[in-house]
Design a protein around this motif. Structure first.
Motif, PDB file in Angstrom:
ATOM      1  N   GLY A  52       0.740  -1.271  -0.098  1.00 25.31           N
ATOM      2  CA  GLY A  52      -0.061  -0.087  -0.034  1.00 25.31           C
ATOM      3  C   GLY A  52       0.800   1.279  -0.136  1.00 25.31           C
ATOM      4  N   ALA A  53       2.135   0.938   0.177  1.00 25.15           N
ATOM      5  CA  ALA A  53       2.887   2.379   0.414  1.00 25.15           C
ATOM      6  C   ALA A  53       3.057   3.422  -0.603  1.00 25.15           C
ATOM      7  N   HIS A  54       2.909   2.832  -2.000  1.00 23.62           N
ATOM      8  CA  HIS A  54       2.876   3.720  -3.223  1.00 23.62           C
ATOM      9  C   HIS A  54       1.810   3.787  -4.070  1.00 23.62           C
ATOM     10  N   LEU A  55       0.494   3.416  -3.486  1.00 25.31           N
ATOM     11  CA  LEU A  55      -0.710   3.425  -4.216  1.00 25.31           C
ATOM     12  C   LEU A  55      -0.992   4.727  -4.389  1.00 25.31           C
ATOM     13  N   PRO A  56      -1.658   5.235  -5.585  1.00 24.54           N
ATOM     14  CA  PRO A  56      -1.919   6.893  -5.676  1.00 24.54           C
ATOM     15  C   PRO A  56      -2.383   7.377  -4.604  1.00 24.54           C
ATOM     16  N   SER A  57      -3.451   7.010  -3.822  1.00 29.21           N
ATOM     17  CA  SER A  57      -4.040   7.692  -3.007  1.00 29.21           C
ATOM     18  C   SER A  57      -2.978   7.485  -1.686  1.00 29.21           C
ATOM     19  N   SER A  58      -2.146   6.689  -1.492  1.00 30.60           N
ATOM     20  CA  SER A  58      -1.193   6.670  -0.380  1.00 30.60           C
ATOM     21  C   SER A  58      -0.220   7.830  -0.540  1.00 30.60           C
ATOM     22  N   GLU A  59       0.277   8.073  -1.915  1.00 29.07           N
ATOM     23  CA  GLU A  59       1.267   8.818  -2.153  1.00 29.07           C
ATOM     24  C   GLU A  59       0.655  10.246  -1.914  1.00 29.07           C
ATOM     25  N   LYS A  60      -0.506  10.650  -2.287  1.00 32.58           N
ATOM     26  CA  LYS A  60      -1.073  11.937  -2.038  1.00 32.58           C
ATOM     27  C   LYS A  60      -1.279  12.200  -0.418  1.00 32.58           C
ATOM     28  N   ASN A  93       1.463   4.776   7.952  1.00 32.07           N
ATOM     29  CA  ASN A  93       1.548   3.361   7.995  1.00 32.07           C
ATOM     30  C   ASN A  93       0.348   2.747   8.220  1.00 32.07           C
ATOM     31  N   GLY A  94      -0.737   3.041   8.830  1.00 26.93           N
ATOM     32  CA  GLY A  94      -2.047   2.445   8.950  1.00 26.93           C
ATOM     33  C   GLY A  94      -2.932   2.593   7.506  1.00 26.93           C
ATOM     34  N   THR A  95      -2.554   3.530   7.164  1.00 25.66           N
ATOM     35  CA  THR A  95      -3.190   4.187   5.677  1.00 25.66           C
ATOM     36  C   THR A  95      -2.627   2.944   4.852  1.00 25.66           C
ATOM     37  N   PHE A  96      -1.286   2.814   4.768  1.00 23.34           N
ATOM     38  CA  PHE A  96      -0.830   1.720   3.799  1.00 23.34           C
ATOM     39  C   PHE A  96      -1.302   0.390   4.165  1.00 23.34           C
ATOM     40  N   ALA A 477      14.599  -2.846  14.237  1.00 28.20           N
ATOM     41  CA  ALA A 477      15.121  -3.655  13.059  1.00 28.20           C
ATOM     42  C   ALA A 477      14.068  -3.837  12.219  1.00 28.20           C
ATOM     43  N   ILE A 478      12.697  -4.270  12.525  1.00 28.21           N
ATOM     44  CA  ILE A 478      11.558  -4.189  11.625  1.00 28.21           C
ATOM     45  C   ILE A 478      11.342  -2.940  10.997  1.00 28.21           C
ATOM     46  N   SER A 479      11.427  -1.730  11.529  1.00 27.71           N
ATOM     47  CA  SER A 479      11.143  -0.469  11.019  1.00 27.71           C
ATOM     48  C   SER A 479      12.279  -0.067  10.165  1.00 27.71           C
ATOM     49  N   GLN A 480      13.568  -0.428  10.277  1.00 25.06           N
ATOM     50  CA  GLN A 480      14.357  -0.253   9.548  1.00 25.06           C
ATOM     51  C   GLN A 480      14.529  -0.825   8.196  1.00 25.06           C
ATOM     52  N   LEU A 481      14.130  -2.046   8.354  1.00 20.36           N
ATOM     53  CA  LEU A 481      13.937  -2.906   7.162  1.00 20.36           C
ATOM     54  C   LEU A 481      12.625  -2.530   6.398  1.00 20.36           C
ATOM     55  N   MET A 482      11.639  -1.785   6.875  1.00 20.74           N
ATOM     56  CA  MET A 482      10.281  -1.390   6.186  1.00 20.74           C
ATOM     57  C   MET A 482      10.616  -0.015   5.602  1.00 20.74           C
ATOM     58  N   THR A 483      11.601   0.587   5.895  1.00 17.14           N
ATOM     59  CA  THR A 483      11.943   1.804   5.190  1.00 17.14           C
ATOM     60  C   THR A 483      12.808   1.738   3.817  1.00 17.14           C
ATOM     61  N   GLY A 484      12.662   2.550   2.945  1.00 15.79           N
ATOM     62  CA  GLY A 484      13.163   2.418   1.804  1.00 15.79           C
ATOM     63  C   GLY A 484      12.040   2.189   0.641  1.00 15.79           C
ATOM     64  N   LEU A 485      12.366   2.633  -0.587  1.00 18.18           N
ATOM     65  CA  LEU A 485      11.398   2.678  -1.705  1.00 18.18           C
ATOM     66  C   LEU A 485      10.716   1.370  -2.071  1.00 18.18           C
ATOM     67  N   THR A 486       9.575   1.342  -2.680  1.00 19.73           N
ATOM     68  CA  THR A 486       9.037   0.298  -2.945  1.00 19.73           C
ATOM     69  C   THR A 486       8.363   0.509  -4.364  1.00 19.73           C
ATOM     70  N   THR A 487       7.730  -0.711  -5.106  1.00 20.77           N
ATOM     71  CA  THR A 487       7.127  -0.250  -6.267  1.00 20.77           C
ATOM     72  C   THR A 487       5.587  -0.228  -5.984  1.00 20.77           C
ATOM     73  N   ASN A 488       5.219   0.525  -6.787  1.00 14.98           N
ATOM     74  CA  ASN A 488       3.612   0.667  -7.022  1.00 14.98           C
ATOM     75  C   ASN A 488       3.098  -0.455  -7.641  1.00 14.98           C
ATOM     76  N   PRO A 489       2.272  -1.347  -6.879  1.00 15.44           N
ATOM     77  CA  PRO A 489       1.705  -2.720  -7.554  1.00 15.44           C
ATOM     78  C   PRO A 489       0.664  -2.530  -8.811  1.00 15.44           C
ATOM     79  N   LEU A 490       0.140  -1.351  -8.826  1.00 14.05           N
ATOM     80  CA  LEU A 490      -0.660  -0.839  -9.891  1.00 14.05           C
ATOM     81  C   LEU A 490      -0.124  -0.202 -11.165  1.00 14.05           C
ATOM     82  N   ALA A 491       1.307  -0.117 -11.054  1.00 12.76           N
ATOM     83  CA  ALA A 491       2.001   0.738 -11.916  1.00 12.76           C
ATOM     84  C   ALA A 491       2.163  -0.355 -13.126  1.00 12.76           C
TER      85      ALA A 491
END
Length: 491
Positions: A52-60, A93-96, A477-491
């Motif tokens: 969910g991190a880079h869905l269009p609504s999430s990015e807004k 993060n809850g939104t994602f 350690a979990i938060s650190q691994l979750m940080t960093g760019l991901t791919t938009n699944p709808l792209a």
């Protein structure tokens, strides 16, 4: 001495019984199978957050909220190379996690626990770890995270059961957004090691922030954020209580202005609300066992429709592929499912609305034979072949399906052909409910939906940390691994 500790609580009331249990619960009190299930549920929640991190609504949402933040914060944002304040991190993060209808839900008291609990817990852990390096302010081990997480999984549904569970949806409240602040507050309070009196303050502060309108499921994007409001507000409540801020006492049982009293007002149920449910069978019956993991990327109330369509496709492969010979499609469901997903879908439809509509989701399955994130890309939402099926579909409330709690997911699909012959199939519960997804199936889902979203090395590392949480000394350690760019699944 904090003021909250000077105010007596009602030792016989459900609010204090709940608070006392939360304070006293120990890791060793939790059955081994519950701990194991919790780890797989957490893994599923993290997968949903990455998706969910880079869905269009999430990015807004992220762009708008990050614009309010200082250049550097203390809490990580999933799928982004940015840290913000803990309240904003919990909100994003809850939104994602709730961003694509792939996340968990509770069978009897609908709440998406991961979107409420994980953002608040991880934001609190990261913030206080940075500030105090896990001294007396916070315990940061994997065992402490599991203890706090299970606590939240037990509190949220019980609060919901006090409001008759699924009936909250029938009245138009977004159920998990109503129950969620209590779950997040209890979980973070447990992580912070608060006393029972302070936990009561946290719950009282959380409950007065509860809210969520189910009309958000139609045209808006804010439906994705409503559980995140609960996560943020529960975190804020626990932090305020930690600082000695006094909340509403006996918040669940009060008649005038009490949480259960107000959110059950006008519900027509007898009794109107059930405060005893809030503290019933604590440590005996584990509500985490009733948390369901979704196999499909759509609202839970559509899953039985999908399974009925799948069964009809298996039984009548030729007839169910000849759409030109369809006269009508009828979907019968219980009252909560009908109100939540039985409305008439019309063009244009957002991805959120599409995922909430039984008519649309059923049509999508007939056309594509799957219900994954791909089906809800913007370029997929206006397909004529799907809409022709939607237009001949009617959803109906079947009163028989609301007479028993065991039937609240029951669904019947009937495809009537142009010669008048009906093709029907009925299911009492969808896959994921009966039977629930196994831990192995949850792991397979994690690997499948994160493929291409993050690199394999990072995915394997998150998997290893979460599935061996009891050995983890620092959950940051979990938060650190979750940080960093991901791919938009709808792209």
């Amino acid at each position: 001495m904090m003021l909250s500790s000077q105010i007596p609580m009602d030792p016989e009331g459900p609010t204090e019984r709940l608070c006392t249990w939360v304070e006293s619960l120990k890791y060793r009190d939790i059955p081994a199978e519950v701990i194991t299930r919790a780890k797989y549920l957490i893994l599923d929640g993290l997968a949903c957050g990455l998706i969910g991190a880079h869905l269009p609504s999430s990015e807004k949402a992220a762009t708008a909220i990050m614009d309010l933040e200082a250049a550097s914060g203390s809490a990580s944002v999933f799928g982004w190379e940015r840290k913000v304040g803990p309240l904003s991190a919990a909100l994003l993060n809850g939104t994602f996690i709730q961003g694509f209808e792939l996340d968990d839900w509770h069978r009897d008291a609908p709440i998406h626990s991961n979107s409420v609990l994980l953002p608040a817990l991880l934001a609190a852990a990261e913030h206080y770890s940075r500030k105090a390096r896990c001294n007396r302010d916070l315990s940061c081990s994997g065992k402490h995270l599991l203890l706090a997480y299970v606590t939240g999984c037990e509190v949220g549904p019980r609060v919901g059961l006090g409001l008759w569970g699924t009936h909250v949806l029938s009245k138009g409240w977004h159920s998990g957004a109503i129950f969620g602040p209590s779950a997040a507050a209890a979980a973070v309070a447990k992580l912070l090691g608060l006393s029972a009196a302070a936990i009561e303050d946290a719950l009282g502060i959380a409950c007065t922030q509860a809210g969520g309108l189910m009309s958000a499921q139609f045209e808006s994007e804010v439906k994705r954020m409503q559980h995140a409001f609960a996560s943020r507000n529960g975190l804020l409540a626990a932090v305020l209580a930690k600082g000695g801020y006094v909340g509403i006492k006996k918040v669940y049982e009060r008649e005038y202005g009490g949480f259960l009293s107000m959110f059950s007002s006008g519900n027509g149920m007898v009794p109107q609300f059930k405060p005893e449910e809030v503290s019933k069978d604590l440590g005996v019956k584990w509500e985490i066992k009733n948390i369901i993991v979704k196999p499909y990327a759509s609202m839970a109330g559509t899953h039985c429709t999908i399974d009925c369509m799948a069964a009809l496709r298996t039984l009548y492969p030729g007839k169910t592929r000849d759409f030109s010979n369809f006269e009508s499609i009828r979907i019968e469901m219980s009252e909560p499912a009908y109100h939540h997903g039985g409305w008439k879908a019309v063009r244009p439809l957002t991805s959120t609305g599409a995922q909430m509509s039984n008519a649309y989701v059923g049509a999508v399955y007939l056309v594509d034979e799957e219900v994954t994130p791909i089906q809800f890309r913007n370029d997929k939402l206006d397909r004529d072949e799907v809409w022709r099926l939607v237009d001949i579909t009617t959803c109906e409330y079947n009163p028989e399906y609301s007479k028993s709690p065991q039937d609240k997911a029951r669904t019947k699909v009937t495809i009537t052909l142009k010669d008048g012959s009906p093709l029907s199939h009925e299911k009492g519960a969808p896959r994921g409910v009966r039977p629930p997804l196994s831990n192995r199936e949850i792991l397979e889902k994690w690997r499948a939906i994160t493929k291409g979203i993050i690199d394999e090395e990072r995915r394997n590392r998150i998997e290893q940390v979460v599935l061996s949480l009891e050995e983890c000394n620092d959950i940051v350690a979990i938060s650190q691994l979750m940080t960093g760019l991901t791919t938009n699944p709808l792209a």
